[in-house]
Design a protein around this motif. Structure first.
Motif: not given
Length: 216
Positions: A19-26, A29-31, A112-115
């Motif tokens: 799930a986190l992988r998907a959040f970050i890929a979207d 601002r993050v990689m 969004d909160q996590i990123i």
């Protein structure tokens, strides 16, 4: 455009990492630069990936997120650690924050909160989930209300236990540090709670700070 924040994900649950992988890929601002499934793998993963921010689970089977946080910051004090966990109790947050984490989020946070927390942590800010912030405020108020001018006397061992609690050590880690049984640590903490009229680790630390036993 600035470079994306380099993120390492540490969690023993494959579904959470996915799930986190998907959040970050979207989010541009993050990689994602690496993953680890246990705290024992964190330093090697950091050396390989050189992350700016580590998203760290707390409860893992081998090495806990609290200890893993210490190891990450020993490897690179400039690396930022954000705890991401199911625990909402304030003393759990205090443990990992005392270990050096700059953020504490619960896993029901939105993507969004996590990123946003990752980006804020990289910028040097401290981020704590609102429900945990509320518990911190309540604990401070309760500690102030129960304040007494003369604190009941504690043994040298109990004072040492308080110092180690303030450093974020778990009961097991305190027992190992002091070379006695974990059950004895729990008994000492129950006695401290009783004589000080407090209920949890955070209130112990706040009370010890009030009377000058420790400094935060």
């Amino acid at each position: 455009m600035s470079d994306p924040v380099r993120v390492l994900v540490v969690d023993d649950e494959a579904l959470v990492r996915h799930a986190l992988r998907a959040f970050i890929a979207d989010d541009h601002r993050v990689m994602l630069v690496g993953e680890a499934a246990d705290g024992s793998e964190v330093v090697d993963a950091c050396k390989a990936a050189d992350p700016d921010v580590v998203l760290m689970d707390i409860k893992m089977p081998d090495v806990s997120g609290v200890e893993a946080t210490r190891r990450v910051l020993a490897w690179n004090p400039r690396c930022r650690v954000v705890a991401l966990t199911t625990f909402t109790t304030e003393w759990r947050a205090l443990e990992v924050l005392r270990a050096g984490a700059c953020g504490y989020l619960v896993k029901n946070s939105t993507p969004d909160q996590i990123i946003d927390a990752v980006v804020a942590a990289y910028a040097g800010d401290r981020v704590v989930s609102p429900e945990v912030q509320d518990q911190f405020v309540r604990a401070v108020i309760e500690a102030a209300e129960s304040h007494q001018d003369d604190a009941p006397a504690l043994s040298d061992r109990e004072r040492r236990v308080i110092e180690l609690i303030a450093k974020g050590l778990s009961n097991a880690e305190i027992a190992a540090e002091l070379h006695y049984a974990e059950g004895t640590v729990k008994a000492d903490i129950r006695h401290i709670n009783h004589v000080w009229g407090v209920e949890n680790r955070l209130q112990i630390v706040l009370r010890a700070t009030e009377i000058g036993l420790i400094k935060l």
